[in-house]
Design a protein around this motif. Structure first.
Motif: not given
Ligand SMILES: Cc1cc2nc3c(=O)[nH]c(=O)nc-3n(C[C@H](O)[C@H](O)[C@H](O)COP(=O)(O)O)c2cc1C
Length: 332
Positions: A146-147, A175-176, A21, A195, A143, A173, A283, A23, A70, A46, A140
């Motif tokens: 992030g967003h 919780g894994i 993911a 992840i 759980e 996506a 962040i 992150v 992304n 960004w 997604q």
């Molecule tokens: C620190 C962080 C930043 C994230 N930024 C984005 C992002 O810029 N674009 C996006 O599609 N998802 C973003 N996400 C959501 C993730 O794509 C994803 O759906 C999520 O991390 C999955 O759940 P998990 O954290 O339990 O693995 C972000 C998640 C986190 C934790």
């Protein structure tokens, strides 16, 4: 290494059914995941276009493995449009889109020869975006860290989406964080797992050490889904670790923007020296200074399964081998 290669892995040239993911802005993390056989990803929402150009060139010089980019749809302005063009010109093979309607972007992605991967929160939405031309669907669950776009849990969402878009690869996506979760995602019909929180703790990620420590120590119950950190991306629910900013806001009765505790207070600065205010979406990364643990500490409920630091390769390989052992145990 046990073989969990799915048709999506073959399409993307992966040896592990694991997609990172977005992150972290760290190219090191994306490269490490891709080199380990998964699909690394670089956020392009960004980053200044000139910096992104150099980053993509450097990444392609360092790895021949594929990686994705992304983009967050509601934040697309001139710079993000230019960044998408740049990624497509650079030949990034997969463009992941998040939070909204991907329709206006799909033709542009396909014309450049790339695949369109979009994150959904419901079966109906999956059907709609596939009809529009999306090639890969990320489902997604609520759980997730992030967003968070949808309100359905991963366990229910993934099979619903798989059934809604037969023949289209689905990625699970939310919780894994280990091989058991990967195995469950594949059992639900997903062709890979996406992840976030677990890879945020990878050694190659640029997350601030204090942020890492909070995630490593967190229980599954320590996250909050709110719209509190809205400075930079309003009206968008997100899941974060409970911290002093969220506690004070909750104690004040969760007031709306404009009347929140210490609103606008400068908490610190990012690596470029730009101020980060309380309730900013930014962040904390390694070069962030100030009260980093009062900032947005995005994390999923999977934080409760995530401890200790490891390389991205160890995380990818560990998840695949644990998933294979789980399958073998079930078969016994
Ligand atoms: C620190 C962080 C930043 C994230 N930024 C984005 C992002 O810029 N674009 C996006 O599609 N998802 C973003 N996400 C959501 C993730 O794509 C994803 O759906 C999520 O991390 C999955 O759940 P998990 O954290 O339990 O693995 C972000 C998640 C986190 C934790």
């Amino acid at each position: 290494m046990p073989n969990l290669v799915t048709p999506l892995c073959r399409t993307l040239g992966l040896t592990a059914p694991i997609l990172q993911a977005p992150v972290s802005d760290s190219p090191d993390l994306a490269i490490a995941v891709s080199e380990a056989g998964g699909l690394g990803i670089i956020p392009i929402t960004w980053t200044r276009t000139d910096v992104l150009g150099r980053t993509l060139a450097a990444m392609q010089a360092r790895t021949a493995a594929p990686f994705a980019a992304n983009i967050v749809i509601p934040l697309m302005e001139e710079m993000q449009q230019a960044n998408l063009d740049l990624a497509l010109e650079a030949g990034v093979p997969v463009i992941s889109t998040f939070y909204g309607d991907p329709a206006p972007l799909i033709g542009r992605i396909h014309d450049a020869g790339a695949l369109s991967m979009h994150t959904v929160g419901s079966a109906e939405e999956a059907r709609r975006v596939v009809d529009q031309g999306v090639d890969i669907v990320v489902a997604q669950g609520v759980e997730a860290g992030g967003h968070v776009w949808g309100r359905v849990a991963t366990m229910v969402l993934v099979p619903s989406v798989v059934d809604a878009v037969p023949g289209v690869p689905v990625v699970a996506a939310g919780g894994i964080a280990d091989g058991r979760g990967l195995c469950a995602a594949l059992a639900l019909g997903a062709q890979a797992a996406w992840i976030g929180t677990r890879l945020l703790l990878a050694r190659e990620s640029d997350a601030h050490p204090a942020y890492r420590e909070r995630i490593a120590a967190a229980r599954a119950t320590d996250t909050v889904l709110s719209e509190a950190f809205d400075d930079g991306w309003p009206d968008a629910p997100h899941r974060c670790l409970l911290n002093d900013t969220l506690e004070a806001w909750q104690e004040a009765g969760e007031p709306p923007p404009g009347s929140r505790p210490d609103e606008g207070e400068v908490l610190g600065c990012d690596g470029s020296g730009a101020e980060i205010r309380r309730y900013s979406i930014e962040i904390p990364t390694v070069d962030t200074t100030g009260a980093v643990t009062s900032m947005a500490l995005y994390a999923g409920q999977s934080a409760g399964l995530t401890s200790g630091e490891a390389t991205a390769a160890d995380i990818v390989n560990g998840m695949v081998s644990e998933a294979a052992s789980v399958l073998a145990r079930i078969a016994r």
